[in-house]
Motif scaffolding. Sequence first.
Motif, mmCIF file in Angstrom:
data_model
loop_
_atom_site.group_PDB
_atom_site.id
_atom_site.type_symbol
_atom_site.label_atom_id
_atom_site.label_comp_id
_atom_site.label_asym_id
_atom_site.label_seq_id
_atom_site.Cartn_x
_atom_site.Cartn_y
_atom_site.Cartn_z
ATOM 1 N N GLU A 16 42.123 37.796 26.078
ATOM 2 C CA GLU A 16 42.654 39.105 26.209
ATOM 3 C C GLU A 16 41.537 39.900 27.153
ATOM 4 O OE1 GLU A 16 44.123 40.406 22.696
ATOM 5 O OE2 GLU A 16 46.260 39.958 23.058
ATOM 6 N N LEU A 17 40.434 39.852 26.448
ATOM 7 C CA LEU A 17 39.200 40.451 27.324
ATOM 8 C C LEU A 17 38.854 39.944 28.675
ATOM 9 C CD1 LEU A 17 36.594 40.726 24.337
ATOM 10 C CD2 LEU A 17 37.462 42.507 25.588
ATOM 11 N N GLU A 18 39.033 38.546 28.591
ATOM 12 C CA GLU A 18 38.784 37.846 30.044
ATOM 13 C C GLU A 18 40.061 38.418 31.001
ATOM 14 O OE1 GLU A 18 38.518 33.431 31.872
ATOM 15 O OE2 GLU A 18 38.697 33.794 29.799
ATOM 16 N N LEU A 19 41.148 38.372 30.282
ATOM 17 C CA LEU A 19 42.412 39.090 31.308
ATOM 18 C C LEU A 19 42.047 40.321 31.829
ATOM 19 C CD1 LEU A 19 45.137 38.758 32.755
ATOM 20 C CD2 LEU A 19 46.072 39.236 30.548
ATOM 21 N N LEU A 20 41.518 41.221 30.912
ATOM 22 C CA LEU A 20 41.274 42.615 31.125
ATOM 23 C C LEU A 20 40.155 42.784 32.377
ATOM 24 C CD1 LEU A 20 41.705 45.737 30.673
ATOM 25 C CD2 LEU A 20 39.966 45.397 28.843
ATOM 26 N N VAL A 21 39.120 41.877 32.279
ATOM 27 C CA VAL A 21 38.182 41.864 33.333
ATOM 28 C C VAL A 21 38.711 41.623 34.754
ATOM 29 C CG1 VAL A 21 36.072 40.731 33.966
ATOM 30 C CG2 VAL A 21 36.355 41.415 31.641
ATOM 31 N N GLN A 22 39.633 40.413 34.573
ATOM 32 C CA GLN A 22 40.070 40.062 35.903
ATOM 33 C C GLN A 22 41.193 41.186 36.578
ATOM 34 O OE1 GLN A 22 42.193 36.326 35.037
ATOM 35 N NE2 GLN A 22 40.229 35.190 34.628
ATOM 36 N N VAL A 23 41.760 41.768 35.721
ATOM 37 C CA VAL A 23 42.891 42.950 36.171
ATOM 38 C C VAL A 23 41.952 43.990 36.779
ATOM 39 C CG1 VAL A 23 44.325 44.499 35.294
ATOM 40 C CG2 VAL A 23 44.655 42.337 34.597
ATOM 41 N N VAL A 24 40.863 44.502 35.915
ATOM 42 C CA VAL A 24 40.225 45.673 36.467
ATOM 43 C C VAL A 24 39.558 45.265 37.769
ATOM 44 C CG1 VAL A 24 38.202 47.093 35.677
ATOM 45 C CG2 VAL A 24 39.884 46.684 34.021
ATOM 46 N N GLU A 25 38.632 44.356 37.842
ATOM 47 C CA GLU A 25 37.943 43.764 38.974
ATOM 48 C C GLU A 25 38.999 43.543 40.023
ATOM 49 O OE1 GLU A 25 35.755 40.299 38.057
ATOM 50 O OE2 GLU A 25 34.249 41.576 37.135
ATOM 51 N N SER A 26 40.118 43.190 39.774
ATOM 52 C CA SER A 26 41.125 42.897 41.306
ATOM 53 C C SER A 26 42.089 44.441 41.373
ATOM 54 C CB SER A 26 42.071 41.750 41.062
ATOM 55 O OG SER A 26 42.972 42.231 39.862
ATOM 56 N N ARG A 27 41.729 45.113 40.727
ATOM 57 C CA ARG A 27 42.582 46.494 40.779
ATOM 58 C C ARG A 27 43.978 46.252 40.813
ATOM 59 N NH1 ARG A 27 39.901 49.464 45.861
ATOM 60 N NH2 ARG A 27 41.336 51.322 44.893
ATOM 61 N N GLY A 28 44.451 45.416 39.783
ATOM 62 C CA GLY A 28 45.923 45.185 39.703
ATOM 63 C C GLY A 28 46.572 44.660 40.894
ATOM 64 N N ALA A 29 45.817 43.521 41.559
ATOM 65 C CA ALA A 29 46.350 43.216 42.804
ATOM 66 C C ALA A 29 47.513 42.134 42.601
ATOM 67 C CB ALA A 29 45.193 42.161 43.649
ATOM 68 N N TRP A 30 47.609 41.663 41.458
ATOM 69 C CA TRP A 30 48.898 40.697 41.185
ATOM 70 C C TRP A 30 49.603 41.187 39.726
ATOM 71 C CZ3 TRP A 30 44.040 39.629 39.560
ATOM 72 C CH2 TRP A 30 43.863 39.134 38.466
ATOM 73 N N GLU A 31 50.525 40.794 39.589
ATOM 74 C CA GLU A 31 51.521 41.010 38.177
ATOM 75 C C GLU A 31 50.732 40.253 37.283
ATOM 76 O OE1 GLU A 31 55.653 40.547 38.543
ATOM 77 O OE2 GLU A 31 55.807 41.883 40.524
ATOM 78 N N SER A 32 49.841 40.762 36.563
ATOM 79 C CA SER A 32 49.141 39.922 35.500
ATOM 80 C C SER A 32 50.106 39.897 34.185
ATOM 81 C CB SER A 32 47.749 40.411 35.382
ATOM 82 O OG SER A 32 47.921 41.962 34.930
#
Length: 328
Positions: A16-32
């Motif tokens: 979940e921490l890894e997913l959170l990092v990806q979401v924040v860095e991409s600024r929600g570019a895809w439906e995570s």
Amino acid sequence: LKLAAHALFKKLKDEELELLVQVVESRGAWESGCVLAPRGDPRGVKQGLPPQVLLCRLFRWPDLHQSHELKHLCYCAGGQGACGDLAALCCNPHHFSRLAVPETPPPPYLKASCEHENQGMEPAVTPSRRKRLPHGMRGSCWGSSLCSPLPDTSLSRSTVKDGCWCKLAYWEYRTRVGRLYTVHEASVNVFCELPWGSGFCLAQLPASYRSCAVRRARGKIGRGLLLSREPGGVWAYNRSEHPIFVSSPTLSPPGACGLTVLKVLPGYSAKVFDYEWAGDRGGWQLPGEGPCDPHSIRISFAKGWGPCYSRQFITSCPCWLEVLLNQP
């Protein structure tokens, strides 16, 4: 918020921490996916913020205070009680939007017209002018000296009975561009040019000529918006980096003498159509305007219009979308 954030991060699993990092860095570019955190406030932390409020405040809206300012997006399973764990909730900051509210005060355009509307005064429109509006034309008029009927989309209610809940028409000024887009899923993305995602891609629509103003406006659409059909109505979530402007019959209060145009900022969402309210209205015709489809929504990208804007009519906007709803 440092102590509160560290206390929350310790409770999250590594994936979940890894997913959170990806979401924040991409600024929600895809439906995570959902980032699930234990329910309840972190103990021993001064701020005592709910997890979703804490992360949205950290990574999206520093001025956020309460959870009631937020709305779960339609694709968030954790917010719908579908994550399978009642002791956890989703705190993915890009699974939330903020709720849009009408602007106060309105932009400083056409002050005289705004004063008439605020005082509840009807603009002077003679019966003869109303008669000159052809039957079936959707019109936008303000005052006896300003009248610009909207072109009809040539989509009658009888043609919207193929199982879809809406059809989308994209316009550039007074010209409709491309085909109608039929929506069967509960939600649809409308965007300009993206290398990922699915939905209504405006770049795929042909156009023989585009003015500089249209090209500039199209450059601001970006990730566009998410339209979702939810219990009771239709919601619009602004995924772009520029405002969108929305009008529909149910955004105008009962007895309104003018058009209501709602400004929806980036990251915000609004309920842009209420099925129950529309069902009580029947036909929709504001004073000084031609007949309007009571089951339609109009959305302009980046440019506002209406009585209190420099653009009086949506046909003066370079890029806009018409949502033709099928009655539930």
